[in-house]
Design a protein around this motif. Sequence first.
Motif, PDB file in Angstrom:
ATOM      1  N   VAL A  33       0.716  -1.271  -0.155  1.00 33.63           N
ATOM      2  CA  VAL A  33      -0.013  -0.026   0.038  1.00 33.63           C
ATOM      3  C   VAL A  33       0.716   1.260   0.130  1.00 33.63           C
ATOM      4  CG1 VAL A  33      -2.132  -1.210   1.078  1.00 33.63           C
ATOM      5  CG2 VAL A  33      -0.047  -0.035   2.631  1.00 33.63           C
ATOM      6  N   GLY A  35       1.093   5.820   0.660  1.00 37.45           N
ATOM      7  CA  GLY A  35       0.575   7.100   1.617  1.00 37.45           C
ATOM      8  C   GLY A  35       1.165   8.032   0.867  1.00 37.45           C
ATOM      9  N   TRP A  64      -0.874   4.468   8.443  1.00 35.88           N
ATOM     10  CA  TRP A  64      -1.402   3.278   8.313  1.00 35.88           C
ATOM     11  C   TRP A  64      -1.859   2.715   9.943  1.00 35.88           C
ATOM     12  CZ3 TRP A  64      -4.009   0.347   5.081  1.00 35.88           C
ATOM     13  CH2 TRP A  64      -3.990   0.674   3.534  1.00 35.88           C
ATOM     14  N   PHE A  67      -4.863   4.253  10.848  1.00 46.70           N
ATOM     15  CA  PHE A  67      -5.831   3.770  10.194  1.00 46.70           C
ATOM     16  C   PHE A  67      -6.363   2.327  10.854  1.00 46.70           C
ATOM     17  CE2 PHE A  67      -7.558   0.752   7.269  1.00 46.70           C
ATOM     18  CZ  PHE A  67      -8.594   1.140   6.775  1.00 46.70           C
ATOM     19  N   LEU A  86      -6.550  -7.151   1.987  1.00 50.58           N
ATOM     20  CA  LEU A  86      -6.403  -6.109   1.091  1.00 50.58           C
ATOM     21  C   LEU A  86      -6.384  -6.766  -0.477  1.00 50.58           C
ATOM     22  CD1 LEU A  86      -3.899  -4.078   2.960  1.00 50.58           C
ATOM     23  CD2 LEU A  86      -6.422  -3.771   2.967  1.00 50.58           C
ATOM     24  N   ALA A  95     -11.712   1.067  -2.640  1.00 51.28           N
ATOM     25  CA  ALA A  95     -10.948   1.192  -1.321  1.00 51.28           C
ATOM     26  C   ALA A  95      -9.673   1.758  -1.272  1.00 51.28           C
ATOM     27  CB  ALA A  95     -10.848  -0.056  -0.440  1.00 51.28           C
ATOM     28  N   PHE A  96      -8.873   2.158  -2.496  1.00 49.28           N
ATOM     29  CA  PHE A  96      -7.859   2.631  -2.592  1.00 49.28           C
ATOM     30  C   PHE A  96      -7.917   3.610  -4.071  1.00 49.28           C
ATOM     31  CE2 PHE A  96      -6.902  -1.602  -1.015  1.00 49.28           C
ATOM     32  CZ  PHE A  96      -6.207  -1.386   0.132  1.00 49.28           C
ATOM     33  N   SER A 127      -3.201   4.214  -2.148  1.00 53.71           N
ATOM     34  CA  SER A 127      -3.224   4.900  -0.927  1.00 53.71           C
ATOM     35  C   SER A 127      -4.877   4.745  -0.515  1.00 53.71           C
ATOM     36  CB  SER A 127      -3.014   6.528  -0.850  1.00 53.71           C
ATOM     37  OG  SER A 127      -3.943   7.063  -1.851  1.00 53.71           O
ATOM     38  N   PRO A 128      -4.926   4.466   0.879  1.00 54.85           N
ATOM     39  CA  PRO A 128      -6.216   4.154   1.575  1.00 54.85           C
ATOM     40  C   PRO A 128      -7.484   5.334   1.291  1.00 54.85           C
ATOM     41  CG  PRO A 128      -4.910   4.820   3.131  1.00 54.85           C
ATOM     42  CD  PRO A 128      -4.140   4.686   1.812  1.00 54.85           C
ATOM     43  N   ALA A 130     -10.158   5.770   3.347  1.00 54.92           N
ATOM     44  CA  ALA A 130     -10.355   5.335   4.761  1.00 54.92           C
ATOM     45  C   ALA A 130     -11.700   4.750   5.026  1.00 54.92           C
ATOM     46  CB  ALA A 130     -10.091   6.241   5.768  1.00 54.92           C
ATOM     47  N   LEU A 133     -12.620   1.736   2.668  1.00 59.15           N
ATOM     48  CA  LEU A 133     -11.563   0.703   3.073  1.00 59.15           C
ATOM     49  C   LEU A 133     -12.409  -0.096   4.392  1.00 59.15           C
ATOM     50  CD1 LEU A 133      -9.249  -1.512   2.564  1.00 59.15           C
ATOM     51  CD2 LEU A 133      -7.732   0.349   3.753  1.00 59.15           C
TER      52      LEU A 133
END
Length: 148
Positions: A33, A35, A64, A67, A86, A95-96, A127-128, A130, A133
Amino acid sequence: MSSVFALPSWQQHVHVPPSANPGGTVGRGVPDVAGDADPETGYEVLVDGETTAIGGTSAVAPLWAGFVTIANKVIGQPVGYLNPVLYSLPSTAQAFRDITEGNNDIAGTGDVYSAAPGWDPCTGLGSPVANRLIAALQQFEQQSKSQA
């Protein structure tokens, strides 16, 4: 790409490329993942009374961790080992944020991995998003319970 760890079953469908390292083996793809790691657009912090922006792994890892803590609270139990989960989430979960531009050539050497649609060795799954996800993780947890 790892030359030590084998490609896990849950990464079989993401087309992990050979390592840029000598030998060019296909192993565990990293990262999973992303960020915001860019110090120019990263996270505003206060250090010794001065405001500055930071980025990099030192900023993304706590993002993360925070999160996952929030996800645990919302779901009502620990989410556990997330990596296989994931990769199993449907794309419809959105979700990303898929990062499709850029590369990891911070040293200017030309030995890079580039961002691309889908999983890539520069930004992983992305990246998430949030709230999406967490919703996808809740749904996964509910399905896991109903199948048990």
